[in-house]
Design a protein around this motif. Structure first.
Motif, PDB file in Angstrom:
ATOM      1  N   THR A  21      40.696  44.685  37.011  1.00  0.00           N
ATOM      2  CA  THR A  21      42.052  44.828  36.006  1.00  0.00           C
ATOM      3  C   THR A  21      41.582  45.126  34.795  1.00  0.00           C
ATOM      4  OG1 THR A  21      42.632  43.164  37.710  1.00  0.00           O
ATOM      5  CG2 THR A  21      44.041  43.552  35.935  1.00  0.00           C
ATOM      6  N   SER A  69      47.727  31.789  28.392  1.00  0.00           N
ATOM      7  CA  SER A  69      47.462  33.334  28.235  1.00  0.00           C
ATOM      8  C   SER A  69      46.510  33.710  27.310  1.00  0.00           C
ATOM      9  CB  SER A  69      48.943  34.029  28.095  1.00  0.00           C
ATOM     10  OG  SER A  69      49.467  33.597  26.830  1.00  0.00           O
ATOM     11  N   ASN A 106      47.034  29.846  36.008  1.00  0.00           N
ATOM     12  CA  ASN A 106      47.978  31.063  35.742  1.00  0.00           C
ATOM     13  C   ASN A 106      47.695  31.431  34.173  1.00  0.00           C
ATOM     14  OD1 ASN A 106      49.845  32.799  35.137  1.00  0.00           O
ATOM     15  ND2 ASN A 106      51.646  31.399  36.006  1.00  0.00           N
ATOM     16  N   GLN A 127      49.274  39.160  33.994  1.00  0.00           N
ATOM     17  CA  GLN A 127      47.868  39.933  34.609  1.00  0.00           C
ATOM     18  C   GLN A 127      47.138  39.174  35.668  1.00  0.00           C
ATOM     19  OE1 GLN A 127      45.892  43.381  32.273  1.00  0.00           O
ATOM     20  NE2 GLN A 127      45.692  41.329  30.934  1.00  0.00           N
ATOM     21  N   PHE A 128      47.076  37.795  35.465  1.00  0.00           N
ATOM     22  CA  PHE A 128      46.352  36.848  36.127  1.00  0.00           C
ATOM     23  C   PHE A 128      47.284  35.644  36.579  1.00  0.00           C
ATOM     24  CE2 PHE A 128      43.521  39.137  32.948  1.00  0.00           C
ATOM     25  CZ  PHE A 128      42.737  39.947  33.935  1.00  0.00           C
ATOM     26  N   LYS A 179      47.186  34.106  39.304  1.00  0.00           N
ATOM     27  CA  LYS A 179      46.784  32.982  40.007  1.00  0.00           C
ATOM     28  C   LYS A 179      45.274  32.866  39.769  1.00  0.00           C
ATOM     29  CE  LYS A 179      47.461  32.546  44.577  1.00  0.00           C
ATOM     30  NZ  LYS A 179      47.767  32.754  46.036  1.00  0.00           N
ATOM     31  N   VAL A 223      41.690  34.329  37.374  1.00  0.00           N
ATOM     32  CA  VAL A 223      40.676  35.544  36.937  1.00  0.00           C
ATOM     33  C   VAL A 223      39.280  35.215  37.383  1.00  0.00           C
ATOM     34  CG1 VAL A 223      40.251  34.755  34.649  1.00  0.00           C
ATOM     35  CG2 VAL A 223      40.171  37.135  35.320  1.00  0.00           C
ATOM     36  N   TYR A 274      38.805  40.507  36.922  1.00  0.00           N
ATOM     37  CA  TYR A 274      39.562  40.951  38.389  1.00  0.00           C
ATOM     38  C   TYR A 274      40.792  39.941  38.430  1.00  0.00           C
ATOM     39  CZ  TYR A 274      35.746  43.959  39.955  1.00  0.00           C
ATOM     40  OH  TYR A 274      34.722  44.635  39.883  1.00  0.00           O
ATOM     41  N   ASP A 275      41.831  40.434  38.741  1.00  0.00           N
ATOM     42  CA  ASP A 275      43.094  39.572  39.043  1.00  0.00           C
ATOM     43  C   ASP A 275      42.749  38.986  40.532  1.00  0.00           C
ATOM     44  OD1 ASP A 275      45.479  38.204  39.822  1.00  0.00           O
ATOM     45  OD2 ASP A 275      46.772  40.567  39.890  1.00  0.00           O
ATOM     46  N   TRP A 276      42.795  37.672  40.546  1.00  0.00           N
ATOM     47  CA  TRP A 276      42.493  36.753  41.696  1.00  0.00           C
ATOM     48  C   TRP A 276      43.045  37.196  42.811  1.00  0.00           C
ATOM     49  CZ3 TRP A 276      38.229  34.453  43.643  1.00  0.00           C
ATOM     50  CH2 TRP A 276      38.758  33.908  44.825  1.00  0.00           C
ATOM     51  N   ARG A 277      44.401  37.711  42.799  1.00  0.00           N
ATOM     52  CA  ARG A 277      45.114  37.946  43.855  1.00  0.00           C
ATOM     53  C   ARG A 277      44.478  39.167  44.788  1.00  0.00           C
ATOM     54  NH1 ARG A 277      50.792  39.099  41.149  1.00  0.00           N
ATOM     55  NH2 ARG A 277      49.199  40.366  39.728  1.00  0.00           N
TER      56      ARG A 277
END
Length: 345
Positions: free
Chosen positions: A33, A56, A306, A310-311, A313, A315, A328-331
């Motif tokens: 990401t 954030s 959170n 962007q992230f 859930k 990172v 990487y976005d955890w999703r």
């Protein structure tokens, strides 16, 4: 490498194949990401600090491994915000929250400085040096590489667990209890533990504070599990991952999904992928292999907090060739894990 807080380590390009309705389907490698700005020499290991006022604005801490190396802080867009230069081959980094120094709670990063045989401590987020430990004193082989921290949930005591470039077949890791002395952080050895195969080296170490376990990668052998609390003894609890890796077993990251459950991700360094095991039962074996764009990753970290749009859930962060860290976005990681589990059913 770590860190789970229950609000809460040269990769070739191989396709990942799963069975889908009786047919083979090549799965594309995940794309990061965010890619951080480059460091000067060679990224090695990340950690993640959660900003208690605004998640954030959390930061990624990462080492730049060289004789004239450094410690860097990146924002969630990958921009360098702080740096400490002139470190003598810093290898791994880990963080812990709430050490009491001069009567005030601070969050700290522990960094191994291999060429001086020290673990150094830095206050977060400003990266101000606040102490050090000279490690493996009296040993012929010192050279600290891996590091992780453990905070006992009951007592609040904070420990450092350090590994080295080479060591004995037993007692490869040393654990230090941290304390304050003359306004600085220091520590004393409380135990020497950990079996070693003798095949290569031990670098990546991760701690699950909630469940009370230490994991470390015996690079061409497997992942060892021990109790994190020294009072529970030095019995080896488990070795897992044997036969699951192309060559080196590397970075370890722990992602909680609920109390006592989640995933353990371990870098398959020469296969551009991360093997996934159940946090609650790693002995069950690998449940997924996640192919990534990250190259030759030997250090990684993940959190489940959170961090914003962007992230949402959490990172997953991994070092990569090219003097960068991949975020990487955890999703997208979670989606691949669930797809792999479904394919096996």
């Amino acid at each position: 490498m770590k860190k789970i807080i229950f609000y809460i380590a040269a990769l070739a390009v191989f396709p990942f194949v799963i069975s889908c309705k009786g047919q083979n389907k090549a799965v594309e490698k995940l794309k990061p990401t965010v890619i951080t700005e480059t460091v000067v020499h060679d990224t090695d290991d990340p950690a993640i600090w959660i900003n208690p006022k605004d998640a954030s604005k959390s930061i990624i801490i990462g080492t730049d491994k060289d004789t004239d190396g450094g410690l860097y802080a990146f924002d969630l867009n990958g921009k360098i915000t702080h740096k400490v230069l002139g470190l003598k081959r810093p290898n791994n980094v880990d963080i812990e929250y709430g050490f009491v120094l001069n009567g005030k709670k601070i969050d700290i990063a522990a960094v191994t400085e291999r060429e001086t045989n020290k673990v150094k401590f830095y206050a977060l987020p400003e990266l101000k040096e606040v102490g050090e430990i000279s490690v493996f004193e009296g040993e012929t082989e010192r050279g600290p590489m891996g590091v992780s921290m453990y905070k006992n949930p009951k007592t609040g005591d904070i420990f450092v667990i350090a590994g080295r470039k080479s060591g004995p077949k037993d007692g490869y890791l040393w654990q230090y209890k941290l304390s304050e002395k003359n306004g600085s952080i220091t520590g004393d050895v409380v135990r020497k533990f950990g079996k070693y195969s003798g095949l290569k080296e031990i670098e990546s170490i991760a701690v699950d504070d909630e469940l009370g376990y230490i994991y470390y990668s015996d690079e061409q052998f497997g992942v060892h599990q021990y109790y994190a609390d020294p009072e529970k003894g030095n019995e080896e609890l488990l070795v897992f991952g044997q036969g699951d890796f192309t060559s080196d077993v590397e970075g370890i990251s722990i992602y909680p999904t609920s109390k006592g459950k989640g995933y353990i991700l371990v870098s398959d360094q020469q296969n551009d992928s991360f093997n996934v095991y159940l946090r609650e039962n790693p002995a069950k074996g690998r449940i997924a292999a996640i192919p990534v764009s990250t190259l030759e990753s030997d250090g990684s970290e993940v959190i489940n907090v959170n961090l914003g749009p962007q992230f949402p859930k959490g990172v997953f962060v991994a070092m990569s060739n090219g003097r960068v860290f991949h975020m990487y976005d955890w999703r997208i990681i979670e989606e691949r894990i669930q797809a792999a589990i479904k394919a096996k059913q």
